[in-house]
Design a protein around this motif. Structure first.
Motif, short mmCIF file in Angstrom:
data_model
loop_
_atom_site.label_atom_id
_atom_site.label_comp_id
_atom_site.label_asym_id
_atom_site.label_seq_id
_atom_site.Cartn_x
_atom_site.Cartn_y
_atom_site.Cartn_z
N GLY A 178 0.81 -1.18 -0.08
CA GLY A 178 0.03 0.02 0.10
C GLY A 178 0.80 1.37 -0.15
N ASP A 179 0.27 2.35 -0.12
CA ASP A 179 0.60 3.87 0.14
C ASP A 179 -0.38 4.41 0.76
N LYS A 180 0.09 5.92 0.35
CA LYS A 180 -1.05 7.02 1.20
C LYS A 180 -2.40 6.79 0.53
N PHE A 181 -2.65 6.31 -0.58
CA PHE A 181 -3.94 6.02 -1.38
C PHE A 181 -4.57 4.84 -1.13
N GLU A 182 -3.89 3.57 -0.95
CA GLU A 182 -4.60 2.34 -0.78
C GLU A 182 -3.93 1.62 -0.08
N CYS A 183 -4.38 0.43 0.74
CA CYS A 183 -3.94 -0.65 1.35
C CYS A 183 -4.32 -1.85 0.82
N ARG A 184 -3.62 -2.85 0.92
CA ARG A 184 -4.34 -4.18 0.36
C ARG A 184 -3.70 -5.09 1.46
N LEU A 185 -4.40 -5.92 1.74
CA LEU A 185 -4.07 -7.49 2.63
C LEU A 185 -4.59 -8.38 1.96
N ALA A 186 -3.77 -9.25 1.34
CA ALA A 186 -4.08 -10.32 0.44
C ALA A 186 -3.57 -11.78 1.00
N GLN A 187 -4.39 -12.67 0.53
CA GLN A 187 -3.70 -13.89 0.55
C GLN A 187 -3.99 -14.86 -0.63
N PRO A 188 -2.74 -15.22 -1.42
CA PRO A 188 -2.83 -15.98 -2.60
C PRO A 188 -3.35 -17.36 -2.39
N VAL A 189 -4.13 -17.90 -3.37
CA VAL A 189 -4.77 -18.94 -3.33
C VAL A 189 -4.35 -19.83 -4.46
N ALA A 190 -3.71 -21.13 -4.31
CA ALA A 190 -2.98 -21.71 -5.04
C ALA A 190 -4.02 -22.15 -6.14
N ASP A 191 -3.58 -22.14 -7.38
CA ASP A 191 -4.37 -22.47 -8.63
C ASP A 191 -5.52 -21.96 -9.02
N PHE A 192 -5.72 -20.58 -8.12
CA PHE A 192 -6.58 -19.68 -8.63
C PHE A 192 -6.44 -18.31 -8.66
N GLY A 193 -6.16 -17.65 -7.59
CA GLY A 193 -5.73 -16.23 -7.59
C GLY A 193 -5.29 -15.75 -6.40
N ALA A 194 -6.28 -15.04 -5.80
CA ALA A 194 -6.18 -14.30 -4.51
C ALA A 194 -7.39 -13.74 -3.83
N GLY A 195 -7.52 -13.74 -2.69
CA GLY A 195 -8.72 -13.00 -1.85
C GLY A 195 -7.79 -11.74 -1.24
N GLU A 196 -8.56 -10.63 -1.48
CA GLU A 196 -7.69 -9.53 -1.16
C GLU A 196 -8.72 -8.33 -0.30
N PHE A 197 -8.45 -7.88 0.80
CA PHE A 197 -8.91 -6.89 1.40
C PHE A 197 -8.41 -5.35 0.84
N VAL A 198 -9.28 -4.61 0.30
CA VAL A 198 -8.73 -3.42 -0.13
C VAL A 198 -9.36 -2.12 0.70
N ARG A 199 -8.67 -1.45 1.17
CA ARG A 199 -9.14 -0.13 1.71
C ARG A 199 -8.32 1.34 0.94
N ARG A 200 -9.27 2.02 0.37
CA ARG A 200 -8.97 3.23 -0.12
C ARG A 200 -9.03 4.27 0.86
N ALA A 201 -7.99 5.27 0.69
CA ALA A 201 -8.07 6.56 1.28
C ALA A 201 -9.64 6.91 1.67
N GLY A 202 -9.92 7.40 3.07
CA GLY A 202 -11.29 7.88 3.27
C GLY A 202 -12.58 6.79 3.07
N GLU A 203 -12.40 5.61 3.08
CA GLU A 203 -13.38 4.53 3.24
C GLU A 203 -12.74 3.63 4.07
N GLN A 204 -13.83 2.74 4.13
CA GLN A 204 -13.67 1.34 4.81
C GLN A 204 -13.21 0.23 3.78
N ALA A 205 -12.72 -0.79 4.31
CA ALA A 205 -12.24 -1.90 3.54
C ALA A 205 -13.46 -2.64 2.96
N THR A 206 -13.16 -3.03 1.47
CA THR A 206 -13.85 -4.13 0.76
C THR A 206 -12.96 -5.43 0.50
N PHE A 207 -13.82 -6.27 0.17
CA PHE A 207 -12.88 -7.74 0.10
C PHE A 207 -13.57 -7.96 -1.58
#
Length: 302
Positions: free
Chosen positions: A35-64
């Protein structure tokens, strides 16, 4: 802890036979924080698929959101669960509702409320699970595990603490009021403008400000027009005092011409005494290269 890991592995044996489950082997689980000043990301890679990721933008709560390298899950809807941990008997899964699954790299974005409950569940040892049932009854699941979450979540919170107060969509337009009828900026106005200054300094691509001064109809037109100009100048002076160049600012003033509300009460007139502020990204104008005339070419050759 080893007993918990083995109990966690056993839960997958109890899934329906028709279920196709994507999850990373226990020993390979990792959480990534970026992340940086604009966005933070918390992710777990999922084997053979992709990733699940929490994303929080400045001024907002996180989405998944669920990211897929390959379209393993079809469109339609999926159920979002905070699944109970197998080492906590007597607890059921928490159904957090449905999400619409699309195509592309990001299959869906949850609501902020759903993401908040998923994070609370992870802290409590629950697993975020996305369960999708196809038209022919086949069940696919994507499962994140709470292993090693505590340390990663602390790092994520450190990133969140450094986010700007607002994102660009929130900060790009504002109205600075002059409820007392003068031209002085009050504390609320300065606070609002300071947030805009902070954003511009963090994002150099936001390089232009438009100021539009307004008044109520309390005086004659010339007086009102001058008041709106002086209010816009007061805002411009604030930006200049905080490091913004005057060349980056466009100033206009309109007097009483564009009221927000009818000028029929003190409260409405106070609304109309304002400066509208608009932040923008303006590409620099490239100057054309000077033409080389035939005579100049000849002279340089001789």
């Amino acid at each position: 802890m080893r007993q918990r890991y083995f109990a966690l592995l056993s839960v997958f044996a109890s899934l329906p036979a028709m279920a196709l489950t994507f999850q990373t082997p226990l020993e390979s689980i990792e959480w990534r924080v970026e992340g940086d000043k604009f966005e933070c990301r918390l992710a777990q890679p999922v084997a053979d698929f992709g990733a699940g990721e929490f994303v929080r933008r400045a001024g907002e709560q996180a989405t998944f959101r669920l990211k897929a390298y390959n379209p393993m899950i079809g469109g339609g809807s999926a159920t979002l669960l905070a699944a109970a941990a197998p080492w906590q008997p007597g607890r059921g899964d928490i159904n957090l509702g449905t999400v619409r699954v699309g195509s592309g790299d990001v299959l869906f974005n949850s609501s902020q409320a759903q993401a908040g409950r998923l994070i609370s569940g992870l802290i409590d040892g629950r697993s975020p699970v996305v369960r999708h049932t196809s038209g022919d009854g086949r069940v696919s699941e994507v499962r994140l595990l709470p292993v090693r979450f505590t340390k990663a979540f602390a790092d994520y919170q450190g990133c969140v603490a450094k986010l700007l107060p607002q994102n660009f969509e929130q900060v790009k337009r504002s109205a600075v009021g002059f409820p007392g009828g003068g031209i002085e900026l009050d504390a609320a106005a300065k606070g609002r403008l300071q947030v805009m200054v902070e954003y511009m300094k963090a994002d150099p691509t936001v390089n232009h400000i438009e100021l539009d001064g307004h008044s109520d109809n309390g005086g004659n037109r010339l007086t009102n027009r001058d008041l709106s100009r002086r209010r816009a100048l007061a805002v411009m002076d604030f930006f200049k005092a905080n490091g913004i160049q005057e060349s980056q600012i466009t100033l206009r003033f309109h007097g009483e011409r564009y009221p927000l509300a009818p000028n029929n009460s003190n409260a409405h007139r106070a609304q109309n005494r304002r400066v509208n502020v608009h932040l923008a990204r303006v590409a620099p104008i490239e100057k054309p290269a000077p033409e080389i005339t035939a005579s100049a070419t000849t002279a340089s050759a001789s």
